[in-house]
Design a protein around this motif. Structure first.
Motif, PDB file in Angstrom:
ATOM      1  N   MET A 275      46.017  17.820-110.142  1.00 29.48           N
ATOM      2  CA  MET A 275      44.891  16.890-110.002  1.00 29.48           C
ATOM      3  C   MET A 275      45.244  15.522-110.587  1.00 29.48           C
ATOM      4  N   LEU A 276      45.901  15.505-111.744  1.00 30.67           N
ATOM      5  CA  LEU A 276      46.297  14.254-112.374  1.00 30.67           C
ATOM      6  C   LEU A 276      47.307  13.509-111.512  1.00 30.67           C
ATOM      7  N   ARG A 277      48.263  14.229-110.969  1.00 36.90           N
ATOM      8  CA  ARG A 277      49.277  13.621-110.094  1.00 36.90           C
ATOM      9  C   ARG A 277      48.623  12.987-108.878  1.00 36.90           C
ATOM     10  N   GLN A 278      47.652  13.650-108.274  1.00 40.22           N
ATOM     11  CA  GLN A 278      46.945  13.091-107.119  1.00 40.22           C
ATOM     12  C   GLN A 278      46.125  11.867-107.528  1.00 40.22           C
ATOM     13  N   ALA A 279      45.467  11.937-108.673  1.00 40.90           N
ATOM     14  CA  ALA A 279      44.649  10.809-109.131  1.00 40.90           C
ATOM     15  C   ALA A 279      45.509   9.577-109.400  1.00 40.90           C
ATOM     16  N   LEU A 280      46.692   9.769-109.953  1.00 38.25           N
ATOM     17  CA  LEU A 280      47.578   8.643-110.213  1.00 38.25           C
ATOM     18  C   LEU A 280      48.160   8.058-108.924  1.00 38.25           C
ATOM     19  N   ALA A 281      48.315   8.894-107.909  1.00 40.24           N
ATOM     20  CA  ALA A 281      48.907   8.427-106.655  1.00 40.24           C
ATOM     21  C   ALA A 281      47.908   7.652-105.800  1.00 40.24           C
ATOM     22  N   VAL A 282      46.616   7.865-106.034  1.00 34.48           N
ATOM     23  CA  VAL A 282      45.581   7.224-105.226  1.00 34.48           C
ATOM     24  C   VAL A 282      44.815   6.247-106.109  1.00 34.48           C
ATOM     25  N   ASN A 283      44.916   4.961-105.815  1.00 35.69           N
ATOM     26  CA  ASN A 283      44.258   3.958-106.647  1.00 35.69           C
ATOM     27  C   ASN A 283      42.754   3.935-106.447  1.00 35.69           C
ATOM     28  N   ASP A 284      42.320   3.857-105.222  1.00 37.04           N
ATOM     29  CA  ASP A 284      40.904   3.690-104.953  1.00 37.04           C
ATOM     30  C   ASP A 284      40.483   4.623-103.831  1.00 37.04           C
ATOM     31  N   LEU A 285      39.923   5.786-104.166  1.00 41.78           N
ATOM     32  CA  LEU A 285      39.547   6.770-103.162  1.00 41.78           C
ATOM     33  C   LEU A 285      38.504   6.244-102.190  1.00 41.78           C
ATOM     34  N   LEU A 286      37.639   5.350-102.635  1.00 44.77           N
ATOM     35  CA  LEU A 286      36.583   4.862-101.767  1.00 44.77           C
ATOM     36  C   LEU A 286      37.105   3.999-100.635  1.00 44.77           C
ATOM     37  N   SER A 287      38.239   3.340-100.830  1.00 45.48           N
ATOM     38  CA  SER A 287      38.765   2.466 -99.783  1.00 45.48           C
ATOM     39  C   SER A 287      39.665   3.207 -98.798  1.00 45.48           C
ATOM     40  N   LEU A 288      39.934   4.461 -99.081  1.00 40.44           N
ATOM     41  CA  LEU A 288      40.836   5.216 -98.211  1.00 40.44           C
ATOM     42  C   LEU A 288      40.131   5.699 -96.953  1.00 40.44           C
ATOM     43  N   GLU A 289      40.877   5.767 -95.885  1.00 42.74           N
ATOM     44  CA  GLU A 289      40.370   6.390 -94.659  1.00 42.74           C
ATOM     45  C   GLU A 289      40.440   7.909 -94.778  1.00 42.74           C
ATOM     46  N   GLY A 290      41.244   8.386 -95.680  1.00 42.84           N
ATOM     47  CA  GLY A 290      41.400   9.819 -95.885  1.00 42.84           C
ATOM     48  C   GLY A 290      42.800  10.121 -96.386  1.00 42.84           C
ATOM     49  N   LEU A 291      42.994  11.321 -96.858  1.00 48.12           N
ATOM     50  CA  LEU A 291      44.306  11.755 -97.338  1.00 48.12           C
ATOM     51  C   LEU A 291      44.887  12.788 -96.387  1.00 48.12           C
ATOM     52  N   PRO A 292      46.169  12.657 -96.060  1.00 47.88           N
ATOM     53  CA  PRO A 292      46.781  13.681 -95.205  1.00 47.88           C
ATOM     54  C   PRO A 292      46.997  14.981 -95.989  1.00 47.88           C
ATOM     55  N   TYR A 293      46.733  16.099 -95.311  1.00 52.41           N
ATOM     56  CA  TYR A 293      46.994  17.396 -95.929  1.00 52.41           C
ATOM     57  C   TYR A 293      47.861  18.233 -95.002  1.00 52.41           C
ATOM     58  N   SER A 294      48.536  19.178 -95.590  1.00 58.42           N
ATOM     59  CA  SER A 294      49.360  20.128 -94.848  1.00 58.42           C
ATOM     60  C   SER A 294      49.141  21.498 -95.474  1.00 58.42           C
ATOM     61  N   LEU A 295      48.767  22.463 -94.664  1.00 54.10           N
ATOM     62  CA  LEU A 295      48.517  23.824 -95.127  1.00 54.10           C
ATOM     63  C   LEU A 295      49.515  24.756 -94.464  1.00 54.10           C
ATOM     64  N   ARG A 296      50.298  25.462 -95.267  1.00 55.69           N
ATOM     65  CA  ARG A 296      51.240  26.454 -94.770  1.00 55.69           C
ATOM     66  C   ARG A 296      50.807  27.812 -95.307  1.00 55.69           C
ATOM     67  N   GLY A 297      50.948  28.827 -94.492  1.00 60.73           N
ATOM     68  CA  GLY A 297      50.557  30.142 -94.962  1.00 60.73           C
ATOM     69  C   GLY A 297      51.120  31.255 -94.120  1.00 60.73           C
ATOM     70  N   LYS A 298      50.772  32.464 -94.530  1.00 65.22           N
ATOM     71  CA  LYS A 298      51.209  33.636 -93.776  1.00 65.22           C
ATOM     72  C   LYS A 298      50.200  34.749 -93.912  1.00 65.22           C
ATOM     73  N   LEU A 299      50.082  35.509 -92.838  1.00 63.51           N
ATOM     74  CA  LEU A 299      49.361  36.774 -92.829  1.00 63.51           C
ATOM     75  C   LEU A 299      50.441  37.835 -92.877  1.00 63.51           C
ATOM     76  N   ALA A 300      50.521  38.556 -93.964  1.00 62.94           N
ATOM     77  CA  ALA A 300      51.632  39.476 -94.178  1.00 62.94           C
ATOM     78  C   ALA A 300      51.273  40.893 -93.754  1.00 62.94           C
ATOM     79  N   ASP A 301      52.224  41.550 -93.074  1.00 60.80           N
ATOM     80  CA  ASP A 301      52.071  42.955 -92.710  1.00 60.80           C
ATOM     81  C   ASP A 301      53.447  43.611 -92.708  1.00 60.80           C
ATOM     82  N   GLY A 302      54.030  43.733 -93.890  1.00 63.38           N
ATOM     83  CA  GLY A 302      55.327  44.373 -93.999  1.00 63.38           C
ATOM     84  C   GLY A 302      56.468  43.420 -93.685  1.00 63.38           C
ATOM     85  N   LEU A 303      57.653  43.980 -93.551  1.00 63.74           N
ATOM     86  CA  LEU A 303      58.869  43.191 -93.390  1.00 63.74           C
ATOM     87  C   LEU A 303      58.913  42.427 -92.072  1.00 63.74           C
TER      88      LEU A 303
END
Length: 153
Positions: free
Chosen positions: A105-133
């Motif tokens: 959270m601190l790292r994100q807060a330091l990287a973004v100066n003014d959240l109100l002026s942003l159009e948005g932050l890019p996100y990337s979600l990686r994951g898996k549904l696991a069912d064995g090998l």
């Protein structure tokens, strides 16, 4: 012995290739994020995923794992022992608890100066549904976290 095993391995390998059918990757979208009770400096989130199976065969899973990056940096991780199946040509909403450390959270807060002026932050979600090998289904979703909300008419 090798004369018997070699042809048997070739026949089994060809049979495995013949049984492999064309499958499409799962479609996964983030549809909601709720807060959960956390410990001390940790933020806990419940990320809701809409998982769509565009294949005729159901997908079984015995666990879910997620990694969320925000603004190109690691932000949250989560795992769940949730089990289930997503039928062929169907969808399901899955909720996965995720943890965000105070340092993230601190790292994100330091990287973004003014959240109100942003159009948005890019996100990337990686994951898996696991069912064995061999039954693991991996997925990826990305987009923009919008802070401004809908524009009034």
């Amino acid at each position: 012995m090798c004369r018997v095993l070699w042809p048997l391995c070739i026949v089994l390998g060809l049979g495995a290739c013949a049984s492999h059918h064309d499958t499409h990757s799962m479609m996964v979208n983030v549809v909601g994020i709720d807060t959960l009770p956390g410990d001390d400096l940790e933020l806990r989130l419940a990320v809701k995923l809409r998982v769509q199976n565009p294949n005729d065969a159901p997908v079984q899973y015995r666990g879910v794992a997620l990694n969320l990056d925000v603004n190109g940096r690691p932000f949250a991780t989560g795992v769940s022992k949730r089990t289930g199946a997503i039928g062929g040509y169907s969808e399901q909403v899955i909720s996965v608890p995720m943890s965000v450390s105070a340092f993230s959270m601190l790292r994100q807060a330091l990287a973004v100066n003014d959240l109100l002026s942003l159009e948005g932050l890019p996100y990337s979600l990686r994951g898996k549904l696991a069912d064995g090998l061999f039954g693991t289904t991996r997925f990826h979703d990305e987009g923009i976290l919008d802070f401004k909300g809908p524009t009034p008419p």
